[in-house]
Design a protein around this motif. Structure first.
Motif, PDB file in Angstrom:
ATOM      1  N   ARG A 263       0.785  -1.283   0.265  1.00  0.00           N
ATOM      2  CA  ARG A 263       0.209  -0.775   0.040  1.00  0.00           C
ATOM      3  C   ARG A 263       1.009   1.605  -0.216  1.00  0.00           C
ATOM      4  N   LEU A 264       0.201   2.393  -0.246  1.00  0.00           N
ATOM      5  CA  LEU A 264       1.089   3.918   0.194  1.00  0.00           C
ATOM      6  C   LEU A 264       0.449   4.634   0.134  1.00  0.00           C
ATOM      7  N   VAL A 265       2.007   5.309   1.641  1.00  0.00           N
ATOM      8  CA  VAL A 265       1.054   5.820   2.395  1.00  0.00           C
ATOM      9  C   VAL A 265       2.066   7.068   3.011  1.00  0.00           C
ATOM     10  N   ASP A 266       1.748   8.026   2.163  1.00  0.00           N
ATOM     11  CA  ASP A 266       2.312   8.502   2.605  1.00  0.00           C
ATOM     12  C   ASP A 266       2.237  10.307   3.983  1.00  0.00           C
ATOM     13  N   LEU A 267       2.569  11.004   4.244  1.00  0.00           N
ATOM     14  CA  LEU A 267       2.748  12.066   5.802  1.00  0.00           C
ATOM     15  C   LEU A 267       3.403  13.540   5.586  1.00  0.00           C
ATOM     16  N   ARG A 268       2.806  14.148   5.084  1.00  0.00           N
ATOM     17  CA  ARG A 268       2.854  15.690   4.965  1.00  0.00           C
ATOM     18  C   ARG A 268       3.239  16.894   5.482  1.00  0.00           C
ATOM     19  N   TYR A 269       3.798  17.483   6.386  1.00  0.00           N
ATOM     20  CA  TYR A 269       4.087  18.669   7.605  1.00  0.00           C
ATOM     21  C   TYR A 269       4.271  19.928   6.844  1.00  0.00           C
ATOM     22  N   GLU A 270       3.714  20.864   6.523  1.00  0.00           N
ATOM     23  CA  GLU A 270       4.374  22.423   6.044  1.00  0.00           C
ATOM     24  C   GLU A 270       3.780  22.900   7.360  1.00  0.00           C
ATOM     25  N   LEU A 271       5.006  24.494   7.091  1.00  0.00           N
ATOM     26  CA  LEU A 271       5.108  25.457   7.681  1.00  0.00           C
ATOM     27  C   LEU A 271       4.816  26.455   6.769  1.00  0.00           C
ATOM     28  N   SER A 272       3.231  26.987   6.746  1.00  0.00           N
ATOM     29  CA  SER A 272       3.285  28.833   6.126  1.00  0.00           C
ATOM     30  C   SER A 272       3.935  29.726   7.259  1.00  0.00           C
ATOM     31  N   LEU A 273       5.351  30.612   6.597  1.00  0.00           N
ATOM     32  CA  LEU A 273       4.884  32.190   7.094  1.00  0.00           C
ATOM     33  C   LEU A 273       5.113  33.469   6.037  1.00  0.00           C
ATOM     34  N   ASP A 274       4.084  33.844   6.191  1.00  0.00           N
ATOM     35  CA  ASP A 274       3.444  35.339   5.572  1.00  0.00           C
ATOM     36  C   ASP A 274       3.570  36.413   6.310  1.00  0.00           C
ATOM     37  N   ASP A 275       4.553  36.917   6.149  1.00  0.00           N
ATOM     38  CA  ASP A 275       5.259  38.460   6.277  1.00  0.00           C
ATOM     39  C   ASP A 275       4.251  39.613   5.936  1.00  0.00           C
ATOM     40  N   SER A 276       3.495  40.710   5.858  1.00  0.00           N
ATOM     41  CA  SER A 276       2.906  40.867   5.360  1.00  0.00           C
ATOM     42  C   SER A 276       2.984  42.949   6.146  1.00  0.00           C
ATOM     43  N   THR A 277       3.072  43.777   4.551  1.00  0.00           N
ATOM     44  CA  THR A 277       3.312  45.094   5.067  1.00  0.00           C
ATOM     45  C   THR A 277       1.797  45.424   5.710  1.00  0.00           C
ATOM     46  N   SER A 278       0.555  45.157   5.273  1.00  0.00           N
ATOM     47  CA  SER A 278      -0.619  44.708   5.583  1.00  0.00           C
ATOM     48  C   SER A 278      -1.187  44.591   6.100  1.00  0.00           C
ATOM     49  N   PHE A 279      -1.771  45.586   7.222  1.00  0.00           N
ATOM     50  CA  PHE A 279      -2.316  45.093   9.031  1.00  0.00           C
ATOM     51  C   PHE A 279      -2.900  43.844   8.436  1.00  0.00           C
ATOM     52  N   GLY A 280      -3.125  42.900   9.506  1.00  0.00           N
ATOM     53  CA  GLY A 280      -4.092  41.772   9.669  1.00  0.00           C
ATOM     54  C   GLY A 280      -3.648  40.556   8.614  1.00  0.00           C
ATOM     55  N   THR A 293      -3.248   5.161  -0.190  1.00  0.00           N
ATOM     56  CA  THR A 293      -4.193   4.205  -1.047  1.00  0.00           C
ATOM     57  C   THR A 293      -3.557   2.698  -0.942  1.00  0.00           C
ATOM     58  N   THR A 294      -4.933   1.880  -0.881  1.00  0.00           N
ATOM     59  CA  THR A 294      -4.739   0.679  -0.874  1.00  0.00           C
ATOM     60  C   THR A 294      -5.580  -0.155  -1.648  1.00  0.00           C
ATOM     61  N   ASP A 295      -5.297  -1.713  -1.842  1.00  0.00           N
ATOM     62  CA  ASP A 295      -6.324  -2.567  -2.589  1.00  0.00           C
ATOM     63  C   ASP A 295      -7.424  -3.066  -1.523  1.00  0.00           C
ATOM     64  N   LEU A 296      -8.896  -3.016  -1.791  1.00  0.00           N
ATOM     65  CA  LEU A 296     -10.199  -3.795  -1.196  1.00  0.00           C
ATOM     66  C   LEU A 296      -9.849  -4.735  -1.843  1.00  0.00           C
ATOM     67  N   LEU A 297     -11.469  -5.150  -1.517  1.00  0.00           N
ATOM     68  CA  LEU A 297     -12.124  -7.136  -2.358  1.00  0.00           C
ATOM     69  C   LEU A 297     -12.214  -6.065  -3.149  1.00  0.00           C
ATOM     70  N   LEU A 298     -12.817  -7.232  -3.951  1.00  0.00           N
ATOM     71  CA  LEU A 298     -13.822  -7.357  -5.403  1.00  0.00           C
ATOM     72  C   LEU A 298     -12.964  -6.102  -6.630  1.00  0.00           C
ATOM     73  N   ARG A 299     -11.359  -5.781  -6.063  1.00  0.00           N
ATOM     74  CA  ARG A 299     -10.691  -4.597  -7.075  1.00  0.00           C
ATOM     75  C   ARG A 299     -10.833  -3.592  -6.949  1.00  0.00           C
ATOM     76  N   LEU A 300     -11.304  -3.291  -6.034  1.00  0.00           N
ATOM     77  CA  LEU A 300     -11.365  -1.486  -5.322  1.00  0.00           C
ATOM     78  C   LEU A 300      -9.701  -1.216  -5.037  1.00  0.00           C
ATOM     79  N   VAL A 301      -9.808   0.105  -4.933  1.00  0.00           N
ATOM     80  CA  VAL A 301      -8.841   1.028  -5.139  1.00  0.00           C
ATOM     81  C   VAL A 301      -9.313   1.752  -3.875  1.00  0.00           C
ATOM     82  N   LEU A 302      -9.674   2.157  -2.639  1.00  0.00           N
ATOM     83  CA  LEU A 302      -9.293   3.072  -1.518  1.00  0.00           C
ATOM     84  C   LEU A 302      -8.510   4.168  -1.867  1.00  0.00           C
ATOM     85  N   THR A 303      -8.239   5.838  -1.764  1.00  0.00           N
ATOM     86  CA  THR A 303      -7.256   6.348  -1.564  1.00  0.00           C
ATOM     87  C   THR A 303      -8.145   7.333  -0.167  1.00  0.00           C
ATOM     88  N   ALA A 304      -7.227   7.127   0.391  1.00  0.00           N
ATOM     89  CA  ALA A 304      -7.793   8.851   2.068  1.00  0.00           C
ATOM     90  C   ALA A 304      -7.114   9.316   2.238  1.00  0.00           C
TER      91      ALA A 304
END
Length: 385
Positions: A263-280, A293-304
């Motif tokens: 099966r396929l497994v992926d984990l991602r962590y993302e950090l975003s910092l927006d430094d703006s000259t506009s207040f707020g 992503t993994t195979d199930l019964l009856l040839r079904l493929v599940l992606t969560a």
């Protein structure tokens, strides 16, 4: 909707058909694509906030269709050209006014890759365009925008190993059609490294990726400044135009870990910092994505896929919306997506999708919920997989 978008859509579709016909007798040219169509139920067609998120919104039935195509031309081992095209549309039906959410999306993507002689390195040029058009006769929030990007990148490979490092530089332009103050353009610079570890000859593969991008955004609209007394609460009455254009510097750093085996497994962590000259407008955002992503019964493929994010605005109040980050499908909120697919032969597949979108982890006075359920069919054309 803009009539020019329909012309672009027809041109792209015609070009794909012509390339597909030409590819039949050209081994260097490979054309693939898919036509998708189906129906969807949407619990919150207007993407509205409400004190009762599951009750105070407008449901709708949606008809969806899309054409995706990709042509790859490789005249020699060291050089390749790739062109991708997307034409997609959604039509809403149900309550009065819900058809104002109808949208047409046109996208194009071109890439050129050239290996640098005998060196383990490659130069790539990448151009992309994405245009979303909604009906303009409604009173609700509009999601019309156009964005384009031009990027050059240099990738260095390690001989005898699946490791790579990529340095990229480019320019992105964004147009928010309902309000020109949110239009922006600016350069971006990025660096990414990736490494893979095969666990045995036929075993699973572990992949690690690290990347960082800095983007400058010069806005067409003016910045806002806070003139409220230092010991007083911030109120809109004491926020004023600063008389200079708004400018942001957006930093995005991410780490990803993947497992490829039964099966396929992926984990991602993302950090975003927006430094703006506009207040707020300055914020710090944490985003975590977990996919399976993994195979199930009856040839079904599940992606969560589960997405959880937390945004902290760095000024006392959020004065304006965070425009320029979202797309039509990515609502920039917490979400859970379940996707089932089953092939019916080499060309045809059935698919079903359930998605839940919810507020960010914040103390919002009004809640947000949106549930969509989709069922459709996919027909693939071109070279078999």
């Amino acid at each position: 909707m803009d009539r020019r978008a329909f012309v672009v859509a027809l041109t792209l579709a015609s070009s794909c058909a012509h390339a597909h016909a030409h590819a039949q007798g050209n081994d260097a040219l490979r054309v693939t694509g898919a036509v998708e169509a189906g129906v969807e139920g949407d619990s919150n067609a207007h993407r509205a906030y409400s004190e009762q998120p599951l009750l105070g919104t407008t449901p709708a039935a949606v008809a969806r269709a899309a054409l995706r195509a990709k042509a790859t031309f490789r005249p020699m081992r060291s050089r390749s050209w790739e062109l991708s095209a997307l034409v997609a549309g959604k039509h809403f039906a149900g309550a009065p006014g819900v058809a104002d959410e109808d949208v047409l999306v046109v996208g194009a993507d071109a890439r050129f890759v050239q290996s640098l002689g005998e060196r383990p390195a490659a130069l790539a040029l990448h151009l992309s365009l994405y245009d979303a058009l909604e009906r303009d006769d409604g009173d609700g929030e509009e999601h019309d925008f156009r964005t384009g990007d031009a990027t050059a990148s240099l990738t260095l490979l390690r001989e005898g190993a699946p490791d790579r490092a990529t340095l990229s530089v480019g320019y992105r332009a964004f147009r928010y059609k309902p309000d020109g103050d949110y239009d922006f353009g600016g350069e971006h610079l990025g660096f990414a490294v990736a490494r893979r570890w095969p666990l045995g000859d036929l075993g699973p593969v572990v992949a690690l990726g690290l990347d960082y991008t800095a983007s400058r955004r010069g806005y067409a609209g003016e910045a806002w400044e806070n003139r409220c007394p230092a010991d007083a609460m911030v109120e809109p009455a004491c926020l004023f135009r600063a008389g200079v254009a708004r400018g942001d510097l957006l930093h995005v750093a991410a780490a990803s870990l993947g497992w490829s085996g039964d099966r396929l497994v992926d984990l991602r962590y993302e950090l975003s910092l927006d430094d703006s000259t506009s207040f707020g407008q300055s914020f710090l955002r944490h985003r975590v994505e977990l996919g399976l992503t993994t195979d199930l019964l009856l040839r079904l493929v599940l992606t969560a896929r589960l997405t959880v994010q937390l945004t902290q605005f760095l000024d006392p109040v959020l004065f304006a919306r965070d425009v320029g980050v979202f797309t039509i499908e990515d609502e920039n909120r917490n979400s859970l997506l379940l996707h089932l697919a089953r092939d019916l032969g080499e060309r045809v597949a059935l698919e079903a999708r359930l998605a839940l979108h919810a507020n960010e982890l914040a103390t919002d006075e009004l809640g947000y919920r949106r549930i969509t359920a989709y069922a459709g069919v996919v027909w693939r054309f071109g070279a078999p997989r």
